[in-house]
Structure formats: C-alpha cells, structure tokens
Scaffold this active site. Structure first.
Site, mmCIF file in Angstrom:
data_model
loop_
_atom_site.group_PDB
_atom_site.id
_atom_site.type_symbol
_atom_site.label_atom_id
_atom_site.label_comp_id
_atom_site.label_asym_id
_atom_site.label_seq_id
_atom_site.Cartn_x
_atom_site.Cartn_y
_atom_site.Cartn_z
ATOM 1 C CG HIS A 36 60.878 -47.635 90.327
ATOM 2 N ND1 HIS A 36 60.575 -47.071 88.507
ATOM 3 C CD2 HIS A 36 59.893 -46.487 90.668
ATOM 4 C CE1 HIS A 36 59.563 -46.473 88.435
ATOM 5 N NE2 HIS A 36 59.436 -45.833 89.467
ATOM 6 C CG HIS A 120 51.679 -49.223 91.250
ATOM 7 N ND1 HIS A 120 51.512 -47.866 91.867
ATOM 8 C CD2 HIS A 120 52.263 -48.498 90.573
ATOM 9 C CE1 HIS A 120 51.457 -46.344 91.545
ATOM 10 N NE2 HIS A 120 52.209 -47.406 89.737
HETATM 11 P P1 ATP Z 1 57.287 -40.231 82.798
HETATM 12 O O1 ATP Z 1 56.967 -39.327 83.091
HETATM 13 O O2 ATP Z 1 58.283 -40.083 81.236
HETATM 14 O O3 ATP Z 1 56.427 -41.692 82.324
HETATM 15 P P2 ATP Z 1 58.557 -41.357 85.311
HETATM 16 O O4 ATP Z 1 56.929 -41.101 85.237
HETATM 17 O O5 ATP Z 1 58.674 -42.931 85.158
HETATM 18 O O6 ATP Z 1 58.676 -41.242 83.774
HETATM 19 P P3 ATP Z 1 58.522 -39.771 87.225
HETATM 20 O O7 ATP Z 1 57.636 -38.564 86.304
HETATM 21 O O8 ATP Z 1 59.690 -38.539 86.989
HETATM 22 O O9 ATP Z 1 59.464 -40.712 85.616
HETATM 23 O O10 ATP Z 1 58.071 -40.407 88.089
HETATM 24 C C1 ATP Z 1 58.755 -41.696 88.963
HETATM 25 C C2 ATP Z 1 58.111 -41.715 89.818
HETATM 26 O O11 ATP Z 1 57.866 -41.562 90.426
HETATM 27 C C3 ATP Z 1 57.381 -42.933 88.907
HETATM 28 O O12 ATP Z 1 57.405 -44.306 89.945
HETATM 29 C C4 ATP Z 1 55.828 -42.352 88.653
HETATM 30 O O13 ATP Z 1 54.782 -43.111 88.381
HETATM 31 C C5 ATP Z 1 55.897 -42.032 90.147
HETATM 32 N N1 ATP Z 1 54.797 -40.593 90.183
HETATM 33 C C6 ATP Z 1 55.675 -39.510 89.441
HETATM 34 N N2 ATP Z 1 54.499 -38.427 89.709
HETATM 35 C C7 ATP Z 1 54.042 -38.453 90.590
HETATM 36 C C8 ATP Z 1 52.950 -38.322 91.481
HETATM 37 N N3 ATP Z 1 52.259 -36.781 91.414
HETATM 38 N N4 ATP Z 1 52.480 -39.108 92.035
HETATM 39 C C9 ATP Z 1 52.971 -40.029 92.614
HETATM 40 N N5 ATP Z 1 53.886 -41.094 91.980
HETATM 41 C C10 ATP Z 1 54.176 -40.567 90.406
#
Ligand code: ATP
Ligand code: MG
Length: 178
Positions: A36, A120
């Site tokens: 995504h 990205h």
């Molecule tokens: P994991 O944290 O288990 O690696 P994930 O990162 O895919 O999984 P989430 O942390 O819930 O799951 O993040 C959901 C989406 O938001 C992902 O695309 C992640 O890269 C993005 N994301 C997470 N934290 C941030 C942040 N602080 N700032 C910007 N984007 C974020």
C-alpha cells in the site's frame, strides 16, 4: 484503534512489485496483499475521532489522476537500514491530495504531521545491521510501473502482529472523475 490513510494498489501493480521482493538477506518482505501507499499515518484514535476523520475525508473533492511507480529507495535510522521501498514519480496532484488529507486530519483533531511527505511503497523491513544494497539496486533500481489511475483513498485500521501487520479497509473515499 491504529489508523492510517492510504492507497490500496491494483492487483497487477502488486504482482509487479512482488518481483522486487527477493535477494536481500535479512529482509522481512511485505506480502502482496499488504502492499500500500501511506498518505497520512494517524496512529491511535478512539471511535469518536475516527468518525470525525471519516466525515472530514468524505468531504475531500479531488479529481481522479494517474500515478506511476519508479525507482527504489530506502530509509535508514542512525545509519541502520530500516526499509526498502518503491518510489512514486513526482506528481503535483498527489501532493495536492496529500495536503487535503493532512487538512482533514487536523480538522478532525489530530496533531499536524511535521515530517515531509515521501510517497513510497514499502517492500521490505529490516532489523539486522550491515546490509549492502549494491547488488539489489543494480538488479532492481531501474524498476518502473505503467501509469495507473488513483480512484480512491482508503482509511485503514492497522493490526500489528508477531507474524507481521495486516490492514483492514474501514472506508473508501472515491476521487471524482471529471
Ligand atoms: P510494523 O510496524 O509491524 O512494521 P507497519 O509499519 O506496516 O507494520 P503500522 O506501523 O501500523 O504498520 O503503519 C501503517 C502504515 O503507516 C505503514 O505504511 C507505515 O509505514 C506507516 N507509518 C507508520 N508509522 C508512521 C509514522 N510515524 N509516520 C509516517 N508513516 C508511518
Ligand atoms: Mg510500523
């Protein structure tokens, strides 16, 4: 609940991205169903705030447009590789859409996002040290997709799990064709 606003990708685009998902030791590859683009990470929200966000997102009026994926990039933190991703071709319409979503989030009461938007699609995450991307970039750095229409934005709930996260679409907000 843990929320973010993003774009789910067409199946053929996910399949072409899946061809980039090998050849890096220590990578935790994103599965095609989880691929995504995040437009705005929201984080924790209660039901009331999620409803306010939903209402604000429903009011966004932006015409449909095409995006195209191009190139491979990475994020590091304190010189440690954290993620490898496919990039998105520079696109004024996408920046405009992202600004509208940022405004919607702030109107719904979430604190403003201070960080620059780097569109990205994450392909792999890393916990290990010392990863040389040289051969991988040589093989895959010239990646690009065909342009494809961005028809809707999606509000996702993210479920973090030991075996990897998964995302559930709570609502879609169609962009309007003209
Ligand atoms: P994991 O944290 O288990 O690696 P994930 O990162 O895919 O999984 P989430 O942390 O819930 O799951 O993040 C959901 C989406 O938001 C992902 O695309 C992640 O890269 C993005 N994301 C997470 N934290 C941030 C942040 N602080 N700032 C910007 N984007 C974020
Ligand atoms: Mg995360």
């Amino acid at each position: 609940m843990r929320l973010f606003v993003g774009i789910s990708l067409p199946a053929d685009i996910r399949l072409s991205l899946a061809t980039l998902c090998s050849g890096l030791a220590g990578a935790r590859w994103v599965t095609p169903e989880n691929m995504h683009m995040t437009l705005r990470f929201i984080g924790d929200a209660d039901g009331g705030m999620a409803e306010d966000l939903d209402a604000e997102l429903s009011g966004i009026q932006v015409p449909e447009f095409d995006i195209k994926l191009t190139g491979i990039g990475s994020f590091s933190k304190r010189s440690r590789l954290r993620a490898v991703w496919a990039g998105v071709e520079t696109n004024a319409a996408l920046i405009h859409l992202q600004r509208k979503i940022e405004q919607a989030a702030v109107r719904a009461g979430f604190p403003p996002e201070g960080r620059k938007f780097t569109p990205h699609i994450t392909l792999a995450r890393f916990k290990t040290q010392q990863i040389d991307l040289g051969d991988y970039l040589e093989a895959n750095g010239a990646f690009s997709s065909a342009p494809f229409p961005l028809e809707a934005v999606t509000l996702f709930e993210s479920h973090l799990g030991h075996g990897g996260s998964h995302y559930v679409a709570l609502n879609d907000y169609p962009l309007r064709g003209i």
